[in-house]
Design an enzyme around this catalytic site. Structure first.
Site, short mmCIF file in Angstrom:
data_model
loop_
_atom_site.label_atom_id
_atom_site.label_comp_id
_atom_site.label_asym_id
_atom_site.label_seq_id
_atom_site.Cartn_x
_atom_site.Cartn_y
_atom_site.Cartn_z
N LYS A 58 0.83 -1.22 0.00
CA LYS A 58 0.00 0.00 0.00
C LYS A 58 0.86 1.25 0.00
N ALA A 189 -3.33 -12.79 -12.62
CA ALA A 189 -4.10 -11.55 -12.45
C ALA A 189 -4.93 -11.63 -11.17
N ILE A 192 -2.46 -9.80 -5.87
CA ILE A 192 -1.07 -9.33 -5.83
C ILE A 192 -0.62 -8.85 -7.21
N GLU A 211 -2.95 -14.36 -17.28
CA GLU A 211 -3.85 -15.03 -16.34
C GLU A 211 -4.36 -16.31 -16.99
N ARG A 279 -0.89 -18.34 -2.87
CA ARG A 279 -0.03 -18.63 -1.71
C ARG A 279 -0.44 -19.96 -1.09
N ASP A 319 -3.61 -17.57 7.65
CA ASP A 319 -3.41 -18.16 6.33
C ASP A 319 -3.18 -19.66 6.35
N HIS A 451 -24.12 14.89 3.05
CA HIS A 451 -23.95 15.38 1.69
C HIS A 451 -22.94 16.52 1.68
P1 FAD Z 1 1.80 -14.17 8.36
O1 FAD Z 1 1.54 -12.73 8.28
O2 FAD Z 1 2.37 -14.84 7.16
O3 FAD Z 1 2.77 -14.38 9.59
C1 FAD Z 1 3.29 -15.62 9.94
C2 FAD Z 1 4.60 -15.45 10.68
O4 FAD Z 1 5.00 -16.71 11.20
C3 FAD Z 1 5.74 -14.96 9.80
O5 FAD Z 1 6.46 -13.96 10.45
C4 FAD Z 1 6.61 -16.21 9.62
O6 FAD Z 1 7.98 -15.91 9.42
C5 FAD Z 1 6.39 -16.90 10.95
N1 FAD Z 1 6.66 -18.33 10.96
C6 FAD Z 1 6.41 -19.25 9.99
N2 FAD Z 1 6.74 -20.49 10.41
C7 FAD Z 1 7.23 -20.35 11.67
C8 FAD Z 1 7.71 -21.25 12.65
N3 FAD Z 1 7.74 -22.58 12.44
N4 FAD Z 1 8.16 -20.75 13.81
C9 FAD Z 1 8.13 -19.43 14.07
N5 FAD Z 1 7.65 -18.53 13.19
C10 FAD Z 1 7.20 -18.98 12.02
N6 FAD Z 1 -4.21 -9.00 3.34
C11 FAD Z 1 -5.11 -8.04 3.60
O7 FAD Z 1 -6.02 -8.28 4.39
N7 FAD Z 1 -5.02 -6.80 3.02
C12 FAD Z 1 -4.04 -6.48 2.15
O8 FAD Z 1 -3.99 -5.36 1.65
C13 FAD Z 1 -3.07 -7.47 1.85
N8 FAD Z 1 -2.07 -7.21 1.00
C14 FAD Z 1 -1.13 -8.16 0.75
C15 FAD Z 1 -0.11 -7.86 -0.15
C16 FAD Z 1 0.85 -8.81 -0.44
C17 FAD Z 1 1.97 -8.48 -1.41
C18 FAD Z 1 0.82 -10.09 0.22
C19 FAD Z 1 1.87 -11.12 -0.04
C20 FAD Z 1 -0.21 -10.39 1.10
C21 FAD Z 1 -1.19 -9.44 1.36
N9 FAD Z 1 -2.24 -9.70 2.24
C22 FAD Z 1 -3.19 -8.74 2.48
C23 FAD Z 1 -2.39 -11.01 2.89
C24 FAD Z 1 -1.88 -10.94 4.34
O9 FAD Z 1 -0.53 -10.48 4.34
C25 FAD Z 1 -1.97 -12.30 5.00
O10 FAD Z 1 -3.28 -12.80 4.88
C26 FAD Z 1 -1.62 -12.19 6.48
O11 FAD Z 1 -0.32 -11.68 6.66
C27 FAD Z 1 -1.74 -13.57 7.15
O12 FAD Z 1 -1.45 -13.43 8.49
P2 FAD Z 1 -0.90 -14.65 9.37
O13 FAD Z 1 -0.74 -14.11 10.74
O14 FAD Z 1 -1.76 -15.82 9.15
O15 FAD Z 1 0.51 -15.02 8.74
P1 NAD Z 2 -4.59 -15.17 -6.17
O1 NAD Z 2 -5.08 -16.52 -5.84
O2 NAD Z 2 -5.39 -13.99 -5.78
O3 NAD Z 2 -4.33 -15.07 -7.74
C1 NAD Z 2 -3.44 -15.90 -8.44
C2 NAD Z 2 -3.84 -15.92 -9.89
O4 NAD Z 2 -2.83 -16.59 -10.64
C3 NAD Z 2 -5.14 -16.69 -10.15
O5 NAD Z 2 -6.02 -15.86 -10.83
C4 NAD Z 2 -4.69 -17.90 -10.96
O6 NAD Z 2 -5.65 -18.32 -11.91
C5 NAD Z 2 -3.44 -17.37 -11.65
N1 NAD Z 2 -2.51 -18.43 -12.07
C6 NAD Z 2 -2.16 -19.56 -11.40
N2 NAD Z 2 -1.25 -20.28 -12.12
C7 NAD Z 2 -1.03 -19.60 -13.29
C8 NAD Z 2 -0.20 -19.83 -14.44
N3 NAD Z 2 0.60 -20.90 -14.54
N4 NAD Z 2 -0.23 -18.92 -15.45
C9 NAD Z 2 -1.03 -17.82 -15.35
N5 NAD Z 2 -1.83 -17.56 -14.29
C10 NAD Z 2 -1.83 -18.43 -13.25
O7 NAD Z 2 -3.12 -15.09 -5.54
P2 NAD Z 2 -2.13 -13.90 -5.28
O8 NAD Z 2 -2.43 -12.72 -6.14
O9 NAD Z 2 -0.79 -14.50 -5.32
O10 NAD Z 2 -2.49 -13.49 -3.79
C11 NAD Z 2 -2.48 -14.45 -2.75
C12 NAD Z 2 -3.43 -14.06 -1.66
O11 NAD Z 2 -2.89 -12.97 -0.91
C13 NAD Z 2 -4.76 -13.56 -2.18
O12 NAD Z 2 -5.63 -14.62 -2.39
C14 NAD Z 2 -5.24 -12.67 -1.09
O13 NAD Z 2 -6.01 -13.40 -0.19
C15 NAD Z 2 -3.97 -12.19 -0.42
N6 NAD Z 2 -3.77 -10.76 -0.79
C16 NAD Z 2 -4.73 -9.87 -0.41
C17 NAD Z 2 -4.60 -8.56 -0.78
C18 NAD Z 2 -5.67 -7.59 -0.37
O14 NAD Z 2 -6.45 -7.94 0.50
N7 NAD Z 2 -5.73 -6.41 -0.96
C19 NAD Z 2 -3.52 -8.13 -1.52
C20 NAD Z 2 -2.58 -9.07 -1.91
C21 NAD Z 2 -2.72 -10.39 -1.52
#
Ligand code: FAD
Ligand code: NAD
Length: 479
Positions: A58, A189, A192, A211, A279, A319, A451
């Site tokens: 963000k 698409a 992410i 996609e 993921r 997750d 408004h």
């Molecule tokens: P995580 O945030 O993945 O945290 C898990 C932690 O556990 C990590 O620090 C990891 O290193 C640690 N860990 C793993 N295994 C072990 C172990 N064995 N021992 C000790 N520690 C360990 N979600 C939204 O709601 N809004 C968004 O805008 C959004 N944007 C995103 C953008 C991107 C690029 C990505 C990749 C994800 C985004 N997400 C977003 C998804 C969001 O980040 C995840 O859903 C969220 O972080 C999950 O939280 P969690 O606590 O389950 O795990």
């Molecule tokens: P996603 O599941 O949202 O999208 C992955 C896309 O890749 C799918 O549309 C799938 O059909 C496509 N795909 C898979 N294999 C392919 C291939 N071989 N060739 C072409 N396309 C292919 O996954 P993501 O974008 O990696 O994000 C993972 C998760 O992280 C999301 O599901 C979301 O929950 C979380 N996230 C949330 C936010 C937010 O809340 N704003 C932002 C980023 C990530």
């Protein structure tokens, strides 16, 4: 350091750290184990969300949108900013500073709540014990009344697009480019791909998104998805559906990307490639086979509605369990299990979890789509209202998109709200409140909205369900 706790949390992301804080609020002695090491080689709390997910993405979306506006959109307001340039290093530094602030803030909160932060790896073993292997020093076994597994997810890797230096990258690498790639490929698409594709596209990259599926954002309401796709394409994102990656090769700093689409085998060359194809839960080495914890058929930790695993006193959240991979879902699960551990009643309404795609326009939704309600065979009505007809949107020059409402014919209850447009991420929260309280469209029709405000579009969409929108020339009743 004591080796006995009321609650041991494995994972310090938004699920794990929120669970730890809530458990501490409820009087428990808590340890939170996290193994994350940031790019400076330092342990950092906050998980994917704070380090390489929600927050840094963000930060870059905000920086690049301001750049985009300065480049042209501000001129309509009479603002001439002259030649605009982007200092990518400063943009990335700002992002890093924000990440440091957020992760430092989590560490401060744990400390303030008397939670022990254990830096290293945790593993659940038999007898509800936790093996802790610190980054430095000897492993030890922790005793716990309750254990919360919250290890999050990692990007799915494709064998035909193996990560390579800073050329073929996942979401982490895509936050670190030191200059704007001329040609950028994105595989997937999904959320992410669209968010990070938007970041670099706004800075001038020619972005092609491949996609595999033939539907754009299949989880989104069809009309909303269509409008979002139209606008993202207009911004320059070349989104190709039904395009499945088949291979990559890197030579002289250029990636050759092979894929198939409706016309057969295709090839394109890009300077950087982001792989964002979903993921997967981090469950390897998280529990021993005799721990009693099981996986479900999709590889997530098996839990019930209350996030309880098959082992009494062991919970899993975020997750690594079923449901959307969203930070706020992880957090609420963490809070819920901490309450349950303390003996309180707690539950989550999984039907009311909002989703947002932070592109421009933003896309947000909560509840059921029209397609889902139709598939259930229920009788429904819809209402729609465009931002184009809203005074605040016109004043802000942000007139793209609309709000759509789906409601039940028999009860008038709001079943779903779907938004593409300005501030969709904020407006959706009003819909979440409506759904949570079981509101009818009439309830929202009768409320007074300030408004001029973008939220008036939600009000008018509710009115439109019964053909009563005030600022609409088309007052026919819709199904
Ligand atoms: P995580 O945030 O993945 O945290 C898990 C932690 O556990 C990590 O620090 C990891 O290193 C640690 N860990 C793993 N295994 C072990 C172990 N064995 N021992 C000790 N520690 C360990 N979600 C939204 O709601 N809004 C968004 O805008 C959004 N944007 C995103 C953008 C991107 C690029 C990505 C990749 C994800 C985004 N997400 C977003 C998804 C969001 O980040 C995840 O859903 C969220 O972080 C999950 O939280 P969690 O606590 O389950 O795990
Ligand atoms: P996603 O599941 O949202 O999208 C992955 C896309 O890749 C799918 O549309 C799938 O059909 C496509 N795909 C898979 N294999 C392919 C291939 N071989 N060739 C072409 N396309 C292919 O996954 P993501 O974008 O990696 O994000 C993972 C998760 O992280 C999301 O599901 C979301 O929950 C979380 N996230 C949330 C936010 C937010 O809340 N704003 C932002 C980023 C990530």
């Amino acid at each position: 350091m004591s080796d006995s706790y009321d609650v041991v949390v494995i994972g310090g992301g938004p699920g794990g750290y929120a669970a730890a804080i809530k458990a501490a609020h409820l009087g428990q002695k808590v340890a939170c184990i996290d193994k994350y090491i940031n790019k400076n080689g330092q342990p950092a709390l906050g998980g994917t969300c704070a380090n390489v997910g929600c927050i840094p993405s963000k930060a870059l979306l905000d920086s690049t949108w301001k750049f985009h506006e300065a480049q042209g959109e501000l001129s309509i307001h009479g603002i001439d900013v002259g030649n605009v340039s982007m200092d990518v290093a400063q943009m990335i530094k700002r992002k890093d500073d924000i990440v440091a602030k957020q992760t430092g803030g989590v560490a401060m909160l744990l400390k303030a709540n008397g939670i022990t932060w254990l830096q290293g790896t945790g593993k659940l073993i038999a007898g509800k014990k936790v093996e802790f292997a610190p980054h430095e020093g000897d492993a030890q076994v922790l005793e716990a009344q309750s254990v919360i597994l919250a290890t999050g997810s990692s990007p799915i890797e494709l064998p035909m697009a193996k990560l390579q230096d800073d050329i073929i990258v996942d979401n982490t690498g895509a936050l670190e480019f030191t200059e704007v790639p001329k040609r950028l490929g994105v595989i997937g698409a999904g959320i992410i791909g669209l968010e990070l594709g938007s970041v670099w596209s706004r800075l001038g990259s020619e972005v092609v998104v491949l996609e595999a599926m033939d539907t754009f954002l299949p989880m989104v309401d069809k009309q909303v998805g269509k409008e979002a796709l139209k606008n993202l394409k207009k911004q320059g994102l070349d989104i190709r559906l039904s395009a499945r990656l088949t291979g990559t090769a890197v030579k002289d700093g250029v990636v050759s990307v092979e894929y198939t689409d409706a016309n057969g085998d295709q090839m394109m060359e890009v300077d950087k490639l982001i792989v964002a194809v979903g993921r997967r839960p981090i469950t390897e080495d998280l529990f021993s086979v005799d721990s009693g914890v099981n996986l479900d058929e999709r590889g997530f930790i098996f839990v019930n509605q209350s996030c309880a695993t098959d082992v009494p006193g062991v919970y899993a959240i975020g997750d690594i369990v079923r449901g959307p991979a969203l930070a706020h879902k992880a957090t609420e699960e963490g809070v819920m299990v901490a309450e349950l551990i303390a003996g309180h009643h707690a539950e989550i309404n999984y039907d009311c979890i909002p989703s947002v795609v932070y592109t421009h326009p933003e896309v947000s939704w909560v509840g059921l789509t029209e397609e889902q309600v139709k598939a259930q065979g229920d009788e429904y009505k819809t209402g729609m209202f465009a931002f184009m007809a809203n005074g605040r949107a016109v004043a802000a020059n942000e007139t793209t998109g609309f709000v759509k409402v789906v409601s039940d014919v028999a009860t008038d209850r709001v079943l779903g709200v779907h938004i593409v447009g300005p501030q969709a991420s904020e407006i959706i929260m009003q819909a979440v409140i409506a759904l949570e309280f079981g509101a009818s469209t009439e309830d929202l029709q009768l409320m007074v909205f300030a408004h001029p405000g973008l939220s008036e579009v939600l009000h008018e969409a509710m009115l439109d369900v019964d053909g009563k929108a005030i600022h609409s020339v088309k007052r026919k009743r819709r199904k």
